[in-house]
Write a protein that holds these residues in place. Structure first.
Motif, PDB file in Angstrom:
ATOM      1  N   GLU A 139       0.833  -1.208   0.000  1.00  0.00           N
ATOM      2  CA  GLU A 139       0.000   0.000   0.000  1.00  0.00           C
ATOM      3  C   GLU A 139       0.866   1.256   0.000  1.00  0.00           C
ATOM      4  O   GLU A 139       0.609   2.210  -0.737  1.00  0.00           O
ATOM      5  CB  GLU A 139      -0.926   0.001   1.218  1.00  0.00           C
ATOM      6  N   LEU A 140       1.919   1.271   0.834  1.00  0.00           N
ATOM      7  CA  LEU A 140       2.811   2.430   0.869  1.00  0.00           C
ATOM      8  C   LEU A 140       3.536   2.612  -0.468  1.00  0.00           C
ATOM      9  O   LEU A 140       3.727   3.739  -0.929  1.00  0.00           O
ATOM     10  CB  LEU A 140       3.824   2.283   2.004  1.00  0.00           C
ATOM     11  N   ALA A 141       3.927   1.500  -1.085  1.00  0.00           N
ATOM     12  CA  ALA A 141       4.602   1.591  -2.382  1.00  0.00           C
ATOM     13  C   ALA A 141       3.668   2.173  -3.443  1.00  0.00           C
ATOM     14  O   ALA A 141       4.073   3.018  -4.240  1.00  0.00           O
ATOM     15  CB  ALA A 141       5.094   0.208  -2.803  1.00  0.00           C
ATOM     16  N   TRP A 142       2.412   1.736  -3.459  1.00  0.00           N
ATOM     17  CA  TRP A 142       1.453   2.260  -4.435  1.00  0.00           C
ATOM     18  C   TRP A 142       1.193   3.740  -4.227  1.00  0.00           C
ATOM     19  O   TRP A 142       0.894   4.466  -5.163  1.00  0.00           O
ATOM     20  CB  TRP A 142       0.135   1.499  -4.373  1.00  0.00           C
ATOM     21  N   ARG A 143       1.333   4.203  -2.984  1.00  0.00           N
ATOM     22  CA  ARG A 143       1.137   5.628  -2.689  1.00  0.00           C
ATOM     23  C   ARG A 143       2.430   6.426  -2.812  1.00  0.00           C
ATOM     24  O   ARG A 143       2.478   7.592  -2.443  1.00  0.00           O
ATOM     25  CB  ARG A 143       0.565   5.796  -1.285  1.00  0.00           C
ATOM     26  N   SER A 144       3.504   5.780  -3.267  1.00  0.00           N
ATOM     27  CA  SER A 144       4.818   6.427  -3.467  1.00  0.00           C
ATOM     28  C   SER A 144       5.351   7.070  -2.198  1.00  0.00           C
ATOM     29  O   SER A 144       5.752   8.234  -2.187  1.00  0.00           O
ATOM     30  CB  SER A 144       4.733   7.462  -4.594  1.00  0.00           C
ATOM     31  N   HIS A 145       5.372   6.312  -1.132  1.00  0.00           N
ATOM     32  CA  HIS A 145       5.877   6.829   0.137  1.00  0.00           C
ATOM     33  C   HIS A 145       7.336   6.448   0.389  1.00  0.00           C
ATOM     34  O   HIS A 145       7.709   6.035   1.475  1.00  0.00           O
ATOM     35  CB  HIS A 145       5.003   6.341   1.302  1.00  0.00           C
ATOM     36  N   GLY A 146       8.180   6.564  -0.639  1.00  0.00           N
ATOM     37  CA  GLY A 146       9.624   6.452  -0.478  1.00  0.00           C
ATOM     38  C   GLY A 146      10.153   5.080  -0.117  1.00  0.00           C
ATOM     39  O   GLY A 146      11.133   4.981   0.589  1.00  0.00           O
ATOM     40  N   LEU A 147       9.541   4.028  -0.612  1.00  0.00           N
ATOM     41  CA  LEU A 147      10.072   2.696  -0.361  1.00  0.00           C
ATOM     42  C   LEU A 147      10.993   2.322  -1.512  1.00  0.00           C
ATOM     43  O   LEU A 147      10.594   1.673  -2.463  1.00  0.00           O
ATOM     44  CB  LEU A 147       8.932   1.680  -0.233  1.00  0.00           C
ATOM     45  N   ASP A 148      12.244   2.739  -1.435  1.00  0.00           N
ATOM     46  CA  ASP A 148      13.174   2.512  -2.534  1.00  0.00           C
ATOM     47  C   ASP A 148      13.579   1.046  -2.645  1.00  0.00           C
ATOM     48  O   ASP A 148      13.407   0.421  -3.670  1.00  0.00           O
ATOM     49  CB  ASP A 148      14.410   3.392  -2.381  1.00  0.00           C
ATOM     50  N   SER A 149      14.155   0.498  -1.580  1.00  0.00           N
ATOM     51  CA  SER A 149      14.629  -0.877  -1.677  1.00  0.00           C
ATOM     52  C   SER A 149      14.316  -1.708  -0.443  1.00  0.00           C
ATOM     53  O   SER A 149      14.450  -2.915  -0.478  1.00  0.00           O
ATOM     54  CB  SER A 149      16.142  -0.888  -1.903  1.00  0.00           C
TER      55      SER A 149
END
Length: 53
Positions: A30-40
């Motif tokens: 969910e955080l990745a889909w909202r572009s909340h800075g989950l790089d790696s």
């Protein structure tokens, strides 16, 4: 640098562990889909923390 340190242990059965892993995976997605800075990595220790003294 902080002067605080915490240690903890969690004992859960396999069914609860599967549910916990699923919940954390869903949260990460969910955080990745909202572009909340989950790089790696999905790791809370890199987040800024507010500590009341």
């Amino acid at each position: 640098m902080t002067r605080y340190f915490a240690v903890g242990t969690l004992f859960i059965d396999e069914a609860a562990l599967r549910a916990l892993r699923t919940s954390l995976s869903d949260l990460r997605d969910e955080l990745a889909w909202r572009s909340h800075g989950l790089d790696s990595a999905f790791h809370a220790s890199e987040d800024s923390q507010y500590v009341c003294v």
